[in-house]
Scaffold this active site. Sequence first.
Site, mmCIF file in Angstrom:
data_model
loop_
_atom_site.group_PDB
_atom_site.id
_atom_site.type_symbol
_atom_site.label_atom_id
_atom_site.label_comp_id
_atom_site.label_asym_id
_atom_site.label_seq_id
_atom_site.Cartn_x
_atom_site.Cartn_y
_atom_site.Cartn_z
ATOM 1 N N HIS A 187 -3.698 -8.674 -20.366
ATOM 2 C CA HIS A 187 -3.203 -9.322 -19.152
ATOM 3 C C HIS A 187 -3.947 -8.873 -17.900
ATOM 4 O O HIS A 187 -3.740 -9.440 -16.817
ATOM 5 C CB HIS A 187 -1.689 -9.091 -18.991
ATOM 6 C CG HIS A 187 -1.295 -7.712 -18.578
ATOM 7 N ND1 HIS A 187 -0.971 -6.726 -19.478
ATOM 8 C CD2 HIS A 187 -1.170 -7.158 -17.350
ATOM 9 C CE1 HIS A 187 -0.644 -5.623 -18.820
ATOM 10 N NE2 HIS A 187 -0.774 -5.856 -17.537
ATOM 11 N N ASP A 216 -14.870 13.450 -4.065
ATOM 12 C CA ASP A 216 -13.535 14.033 -4.126
ATOM 13 C C ASP A 216 -13.626 15.550 -4.112
ATOM 14 O O ASP A 216 -14.444 16.141 -4.822
ATOM 15 C CB ASP A 216 -12.814 13.587 -5.402
ATOM 16 C CG ASP A 216 -12.507 12.105 -5.387
ATOM 17 O OD1 ASP A 216 -12.301 11.560 -4.293
ATOM 18 O OD2 ASP A 216 -12.470 11.494 -6.471
ATOM 19 N N ASP A 255 -1.720 -7.630 -26.603
ATOM 20 C CA ASP A 255 -2.119 -7.401 -25.208
ATOM 21 C C ASP A 255 -3.217 -6.341 -25.160
ATOM 22 O O ASP A 255 -2.979 -5.171 -24.836
ATOM 23 C CB ASP A 255 -0.895 -6.959 -24.395
ATOM 24 C CG ASP A 255 -1.185 -6.896 -22.896
ATOM 25 O OD1 ASP A 255 -2.231 -7.416 -22.473
ATOM 26 O OD2 ASP A 255 -0.350 -6.318 -22.158
ATOM 27 N N SER A 352 -1.248 -0.776 -15.479
ATOM 28 C CA SER A 352 -1.530 -1.633 -16.630
ATOM 29 C C SER A 352 -2.955 -1.436 -17.137
ATOM 30 O O SER A 352 -3.897 -1.304 -16.353
ATOM 31 C CB SER A 352 -1.335 -3.103 -16.262
ATOM 32 O OG SER A 352 0.024 -3.403 -16.100
#
Length: 406
Positions: A187, A216, A255, A352
Amino acid sequence: MASTEWNFLVLLMVIMAFSEWVQHSDAAQITFGSCTPQESDERGQCIHITSCPFLAELLATEPQTPAQLLLLSKSQCGLDNRAEGQLNSTLVCCPRSKRIDVEEPEPSHLPGNDQQPGNVLPGNDVCGFHFADRIFGGTNTSIWEFSWMVLLQYRKLDVNKSTSSNEYTFNCGGTLLNPLYVLTAGHCLANRKLEKVGVVLHSVRLGEWDTRTDPDCTTHMNGQRICAPSHIDIEVEKGIVHDQYVPNSVDQQNDIALVRLRRSVSYTDYVRPICLPTGDLIQNNFVDYSMDVAGWGLTENRQPSPTKLKLTVNVMNRTNCQLKYTSFKVKLYESQLCAGGMAGMDTCDGDSGGPLMVSISTGGRDVFYIAGITSYGTKQCGLGGWPGVYTRTGAFIDWIQQKLEA
């Protein structure tokens, strides 16, 4: 126990092991970032203590004065848990003029950087090695931690959605598998929501920790300031979504997706691949295992985290998880895992595609494998009793290997 006392104990253990020092260790030539040594205006490198004769000699001195012990304690900048033995794993901030005169290895000379083709996956002598500061805990990751995690960078389209603008957003995460491929959720590539907001996948960012800064840097409790190399952005050549994935389906079966990069990435101590499940791990459902999830997704204030955060979650029995999601008319499949469910502790929007990671002891070392891919959960993140749902990676090993191209 106070952190200073702990540092003293660690260093005393190192002193006892000093006679076993072996100078030919390959790890001795690796640097873990720039730093500022104690009581010095000179810049230094965070390196293995065996590469810093100045501090190594202090360890060999018996007995140490309180001032020498304090200097050794404050010089420690981390622990390399890939190295054998307490001595070889200790990292210190060493002034440049006092380190062994060796060149820092180019990325192409590091283990696993032999320009393997894209259809070859690394062995566990290269993938899954985890470098982190094991002294200080918390939900914040260190700048070294989970070096296989990537951000998917999307380019916004202009108003008529026919051409791209120069605005970018991070909408998903992913995991580096080898020099050319990133594993993520289906997705994150095929999603009507992404189309609706008008963004298209453009590139992958590797070696990131804090999206606000480049490079960083972080300051440890002992005062050491460590800086990582700049992050790397690589454009996407193509995305490969699972053939049987149905975008925006309720159950989000299959997915999973792969992203192929336009050029190969060279491994460093801040950019390395994770291991795919092998052997018995392929069929393992990992019920009751504790695992790590991490990402830059939404926090409790509903804003994306600028720094990479981590969380420990437990894998739930799928039958019990199904009972929770039945009310949403969602069916769970053998190819999915459920994990989490603690109130206020969950993956959320923006996480995700990121990895559900399990640490397995292999050959005397802890090696990280990607057990799952963050897929979906309740609309309100962090609801107590409601676990997140993850694509079980082991169910798709054959698909992944079939899709990899040289």
